[in-house]
Structures are given as C-alpha cells and as structure tokens.
Design an enzyme around this catalytic site. Structure first.
Site, PDB file in Angstrom:
ATOM      1  CG  HIS A 475      -5.022   0.148   4.475  1.00 15.82           C
ATOM      2  ND1 HIS A 475      -4.072   1.091   4.778  1.00 15.82           N
ATOM      3  CD2 HIS A 475      -4.703  -0.952   5.210  1.00 15.82           C
ATOM      4  CE1 HIS A 475      -3.212   0.584   5.657  1.00 15.82           C
ATOM      5  NE2 HIS A 475      -3.587  -0.666   5.943  1.00 15.82           N
ATOM      6  CD  GLU A 476      -6.921  -3.950   5.886  1.00 13.60           C
ATOM      7  OE1 GLU A 476      -6.002  -4.792   5.721  1.00 13.60           O
ATOM      8  OE2 GLU A 476      -6.881  -3.102   6.804  1.00 13.60           O
ATOM      9  CG  HIS A 479      -2.029  -4.989   3.879  1.00 11.17           C
ATOM     10  ND1 HIS A 479      -0.689  -4.736   4.098  1.00 11.17           N
ATOM     11  CD2 HIS A 479      -2.706  -4.245   4.795  1.00 11.17           C
ATOM     12  CE1 HIS A 479      -0.569  -3.870   5.103  1.00 11.17           C
ATOM     13  NE2 HIS A 479      -1.776  -3.548   5.536  1.00 11.17           N
ATOM     14  CG  HIS A 482       3.136  -6.515  -0.543  1.00  7.94           C
ATOM     15  ND1 HIS A 482       3.617  -6.046   0.655  1.00  7.94           N
ATOM     16  CD2 HIS A 482       4.226  -6.697  -1.315  1.00  7.94           C
ATOM     17  CE1 HIS A 482       4.941  -5.941   0.594  1.00  7.94           C
ATOM     18  NE2 HIS A 482       5.327  -6.335  -0.583  1.00  7.94           N
TER      19      HIS A 482
END
Length: 687
Positions: A475-476, A479, A482
């Site tokens: 998940h991290e 980020h 991105h």
C-alpha cells in the site's frame, strides 16, 4: 542580480541549510532547528516581499524563480524536522519542533491569504502557460480563496489566529496519542501468555530484560498488542490490554495516563474548523474540505457511505452470527466481549480455513518480501530498483533508487520497524518533488519516505511479516510509486502534489491486490527455517479466507467515515462527539463496543493528519482502485501473470500524470469510462 534565494554554502554549520542533495538526517540536531528555520523564513519573507512589489512582473516563471525556490527550501527543511519528530521523537526535538511550529504556521497562513500574491497569480495570463502550469494556477487560485485571501480586516486576523491554534492543537493531539501509547507497559507472567506465539513472547522477554525487569513486557504498540489479542487464551490479560488500548488519551485513561486526555483538544479543534468555514462563507467544515476533492458535496459522501453500508450489512450480520455461534459451541463463551472478538475471530478462521496467521508469517521474512515487491514493480512498470546510500535517522532504515534504462527516476527511504519514539501506523511522505527547477534549469528528481511499524526480528532471525503487514508495505509503496514515477515537471502538480485527496489512495490500494496473486506471492515467500516457498495449498486457504469478515471490516471503515463527515457537518454535535459516534454505530455497525471505548481520542487521521471530513477517501478510492485492478484481471496473461502493456497504460495514465489533471480524467484515460462499484463488491465477496 539573481532573483533566486541565495544558496547556503556553509553546509557544515547547519545541516538543515544544505540543499545540495539529500537531507543530512544523521547530522540534524534539535539545536539546528531554530536558526535554520528562522533563516529560511526570513529568506521566504524577503522573496514574498519582492514578488508583491508593484513593478514585479505577473509572470509564472519569474514568480517561481523567486518565491517557489525560497518556499521549497523552507518546505524541505521543515519536512525533515517534521519527519524526525514523527520517527525519532525526543524531548529536545519535540521542544525545538514546537517552538518553530507557530512561526512556520504563521508564515504559510500569511502567504496563503496574501491578497497581493493572489492578485499577482490572477494576473498571470493562462495563454502563456502549458497544461501543467494551468492546472497549478487553477489549484493555486482555489488555494488562496480557501486560505482566506479574500477576507479583510478583523476576519483575516481571526482566520490567521485559527490556523495557528489548529496547528498547535493537531501537534498536541499527536503527542498525547504517542505518549499515551508509550506510557503503558504491563509485565506479564508465563501463565498469562498462554497461547501467545513464541516469537512474540521472545520479543516481550527481550524488552523486559532490556529494562532490567522480570517477566514479559507488553506494550500498546501493535506488534506487541495485536498478537496477544488474537492468540492469548488468558481473557483477563486481553481485557486489561483492550481497556488500556481503547481508552488511550481519553477521560477514561487511568493513573498517570490521564494527563494525555485529548477530549478538550477535539472539541476546540471542531469549534475552530466550524468558525473557519463560516469565515470563508461555507455552512460547515465538511463543505470546505470537499472543495478540492472529487466528491461534490457532504450529502453525496453520506449517501455513498450509506449505500455501501446497506450492501455490506447483511454480510456483516452473517459474520457476527458465525462468530457468536463458534464462541458458544467451541470456546464456551456464551457472550463474547469486545476483548474476545479478535481471539474468537482468529480461532474461527483457523477452524474454518485450517491455517493461522502465525503459520503464514513464517513464509514472509521481510527481505524476501521486499525482493518480491521490487520484482513485481520492476516487471509491471518497466523500472529497476537498486540499493543506494544516503544519510539515515536510524540504523534499520534503508535507501533505494528507481531507474529506467539507467536514468534516475526517484529515490526512497524505507523505515520498517516499530520502536519507542516513533509514531504508530504506516505512511508515505515526500522529501522533495520532481521539479524542473526555475533557478537552475535542471530537473530535480523526487524522493519519498515509506514508514511502517513492523515487528523486529528475534533470536537472530529476520523480521517476519503477517500477510496484513505485506499488504501495508505494498500500500505505502503504491503511494511512493505515484510520487516517484511522475513525469510532470511542475512542482505543485507533480507526483502526489495536487491530486484530489479522495483519489490519492487509488495507487496505494491498487497495489494491495497483488498480495493476493499466486504468481506474485510465490516469488516473495521462503520459510524462515527451511527456505521453502509458500505451499499452494496454504495460499488457497488464505484466498478462501480473503473475504473473511469483509462485511464487518467494511462497516468499521464506514463507521469511521460517516462519523467523520457528520461530525464536520453538524457543528452542534461537536461538544458531545462521543454520543454522535454511538449514534453512527447504532445506524451502521453490527458490533457495539463497551461504553468506555474512546476510539475518537486517538483518531489521528482526522484530528492530526489531514483527513478531516475526508476519511471517506479510503472507501471512495477503493472503488477506483478495484475498478482499475479489474483491467489487469481482464487482460491477464495465460499463466495468470499481469499484462505488461496494461501496466504501461496504467503507469502513463495514472502514475505519470500525477496531479496535472483531474483524477477522473486520469481514470477515464486508463479505463475508458467512469468507475463502477461492481469490482469492489466482487473483490470483497459482497457482489
């Protein structure tokens, strides 16, 4: 004479003033904070004064060369201090941070509400700008309005005072939550730890010995707390820990911990947010929060959450009935309490799917997981990840670089382990953004920080991750991708900058899906003792259990989200926020915690973390991410591996575009249509 802010050359004098490359995290000391921040604030103020002069041209690049260069350096230095305050908190650093916070807040409040700068940006002719710059100008003008630039006189002064006070309260909320967590320790006996896994007991024993204490030291940090709640068969110990955990920083805290009560802070924050909204001409803070987001109104968000709750509730009720029946039949618990639920859930899961989290964990040593994560990223997004070197704030922190065909795209720090003085949870932060610098004409590459709170290794073995930990890491990293893979050169819309808050979780939640793909998972597992990969049979059991209690988990997120939005749209309820939370639970939840539960008092996302009237973003973005991932399911290769062309299309449409256009445009560029709820419900077994 150059108009850009002067570069500081005596880097050895104060590491916070060295912008030649990466932050000198290993050299920054509390005594560096005040002089560096004061100097950078003075530089930024001087740049601001220059830009607002009547004869200064209303030209995008000229403004950037002066103002953006100065404020970017201030932002980077303050970012390094804030980061250390979150991951390496000491009394001295906390004092230095808190002393500088009001000055930094005041500067940014004044900048954001300066009608002269606002006028200068308004006067920039959009015809002279490229698409990225036009988007940044649009965001900037909107930001000035929300920053109070159109307010006058006493209203403007009050607005500034509100911003200063809210920054102070948010920091204090965060400190109280950390201190309340850190202040608790319970030394358990061998008997009390019946059922608790050996590696957890070994870590607790080591922690007790390190403090010269007998027994096993248990804390409220999740790697210590959660396994006891899941596996510990001693109900009084579970009750003791549960009560301490859910009353942190509240009026229910006992003894010394009572001084960390966040109740008054919450009430004052809510009152200030409401006052801010009214000064800006809005009915409530929920409306203000949504101006820069995808969702169009608080009512739309509330309707979205209630629709999802209606769909999830039958599944949640079934989950709870199963839990109660199992507790009565197999564990002789006629009426399981809140502190029994994780324990019963884990036992039911083991009985139903014939595996335990503890068994799975043995196959996920952290180094192997990381190698597997890098492999999927490298394959799918056509990049290479290499270990790199940089000054770090703790020996366990690693640093990496991402390249494509030998060209540097971005770099990142990874700080995986829980420790004292480190804020709980997991997050990604930016150190600096990709930017075609207007002062040097050179491209600055992006740098990210990925922070988790995993257990450390014991008995000389590497750290073992639960499957939830693996999902958190992915998940991290989403980020981080991105932020790092962006191809946008305009600072304020590159990477995660300028992305609508309710869309910013799309790339992170998207990556979680790969933790459920056999082709990905088998490459990132190796039993800690034998080196054997995860058996297919165990993976199949995990997959069967994937949506175990998905109904209850969905309702829990909706409960938090609905509470957050109603709290920020019904100002009359702020004084008694606990009764509003209980009302929300009566409406959407199937599990009703004990009356002493004070979840709101450590709800840092909305009181100290930027998610105020925005917590719904997780669910909103989950719709986007599930639908985006469905494109990979539709185009998967014959062996089930993800299609690289789909990966390239996703990278270009979503990751590389950053905040340079509305998130809906990026989504439609990838998917060819607007998002649909179907994929999310299907992925969670609620179709």
């Amino acid at each position: 004479m150059s108009q850009s802010a002067p570069r500081v050359t005596e880097s050895h004098a104060n590491p916070l003033l060295d912008f030649t490359d990466l932050p000198l995290f290993d050299q920054i000391r509390p005594e560096h904070v005040a002089p560096a921040i004061d100097q950078l604030l003075a530089q930024s103020q001087s740049a601001l004064d220059k830009v607002v002069a009547p004869d200064f041209p209303a030209d995008w690049k000229t403004i950037a060369q002066t103002l953006d260069v100065a404020t970017e350096q201030l932002g980077r230095a303050w970012g390094a201090v804030s980061h250390l305050n979150a991951v390496a908190d000491t009394p001295e650093l906390r004092a230095a941070y808190n002393a500088a916070l009001p000055k930094v807040t005041e500067f940014y409040t004044n900048l954001g509400s300066d009608e002269r700068v606002y006028a200068k940006y308004k006067a920039v002719d959009p015809a002279t700008l490229n698409d990225e710059q036009r988007r940044a100008q649009h965001n900037a003008l909107r930001g000035f309005v929300l920053g109070g630039a159109e307010l006058q006189g006493a209203a403007k002064e009050r607005f500034a005072a509100i911003q200063a006070r809210m920054a102070e309260l948010g920091q204090k909320f965060s400190e109280n939550a950390l201190d309340a967590t850190d202040s608790f320790a319970y030394f358990a006996t061998e008997d009390e730890l019946a059922g608790v896994p050996d590696d957890i007991k070994a870590a607790a024993r080591e922690a007790a010995e390190a403090g010269g204490q007998p027994g096993y030291k248990l804390t409220l940090k999740l790697p210590s707390y959660l396994p006891v709640m899941q596996f510990g068969s001693h109900a009084p110990l579970r009750e003791r820990l549960y009560r301490a955990y859910v009353t942190r920083a509240s009026d229910q805290s006992e003894g010394e911990a009572a001084k960390f009560d966040n109740t008054a802070i919450i009430r004052e924050l809510l009152a200030l947010r409401q006052e801010e909204a009214q000064l800006l001409g809005y009915a409530n803070f929920g409306e203000v929060s949504l101006v820069p987001k995808m969702a169009e109104s608080p009512q739309q968000v509330v309707d979205f959450l209630r629709t999802l709750a209606d769909k999830a509730k039958p599944f949640a009720e079934r989950d709870l009935n199963d839990l109660r029946a199992y507790a009565a039949d197999k564990l002789q618990m006629a009426d399981p309490q809140a502190w029994d639920l994780a324990y019963v859930s884990e036992h039911l899961k083991e009985a139903r799917y014939a595996f335990s989290e503890q068994e799975v964990k043995q196959y996920f040593p952290a180094p192997k997981v990381l190698a597997g994560l890098f492999k999927i990223v490298e394959t799918l997004f056509e990049v290479q990840i290499r270990e790199d070197s940089a000054p770090v704030w703790h020996p366990s922190v690693k640093f990496y670089r991402i390249e494509r065909n030998g060209q540097l795209l971005g770099q990142f720090y990874l700080d995986p382990s829980a420790r004292a003085g480190k804020r709980g949870g997991a997050w990604m932060d930016d150190v600096r953004a990709r930017w075609l610098r207007p002062d040097t004409g050179k491209l600055q590459t992006p740098v990210a920080q990925l922070v988790c709170n995993f257990a450390t290794g014991v008995n000389g073995k590497p750290p073992l991750l639960t499957h939830d930990d693996v999902t958190t890491l992915f998940h991290e990293f989403g980020h981080g991708l991105h932020h790092m893979l962006t191809q946008v050169d305009e600072h304020d819309v590159s990477g995660i900058s300028g992305v609508e808050w309710d869309a910013v979780e799309l790339p992170s939640q998207f990556m979680e899906n790969f933790c459920w793909e056999w082709d990905v998972l088998r490459h990132m597992t190796a039993h800690v003792d034998t080196g054997e990969p995860l058996p297919r049979a165990l993976f199949d059991k995990m997959t069967a259990a994937k949506n175990y209690q998905a109904g209850m988990q969905t309702l829990r997120q909706i409960e938090f989200s609905l509470f957050d939005m109603l709290l920020h749209t019904q100002p009359a309820r702020a004084a008694d926020f606990q009764s509003l939370l209980e009302e929300v639970r009566r409406e959407v939840a199937v599990i009703h915690p004990p009356v002493f539960n004070r979840m709101a008092n450590t709800f840092s996302h909305i009181f100290a973390g930027g998610y105020a009237a925005g917590y719904y973003s997780y669910k909103w973005a989950e719709v986007l991410s599930a639908d985006a991932y469905a494109a990979f399911e539709e185009t998967a290769n014959a062996d089930g591996s993800p299609n690289v062309e789909t990966g390239r299309k996703y990278r270009q449409a979503i990751l590389e575009a950053g905040g340079s256009r509305p998130a809906m445009e990026s989504f439609k560029a990838f998917r060819g249509r607007e998002p649909s709820l179907d994929a999310l419900l299907r992925h969670q077994g609620m179709a």
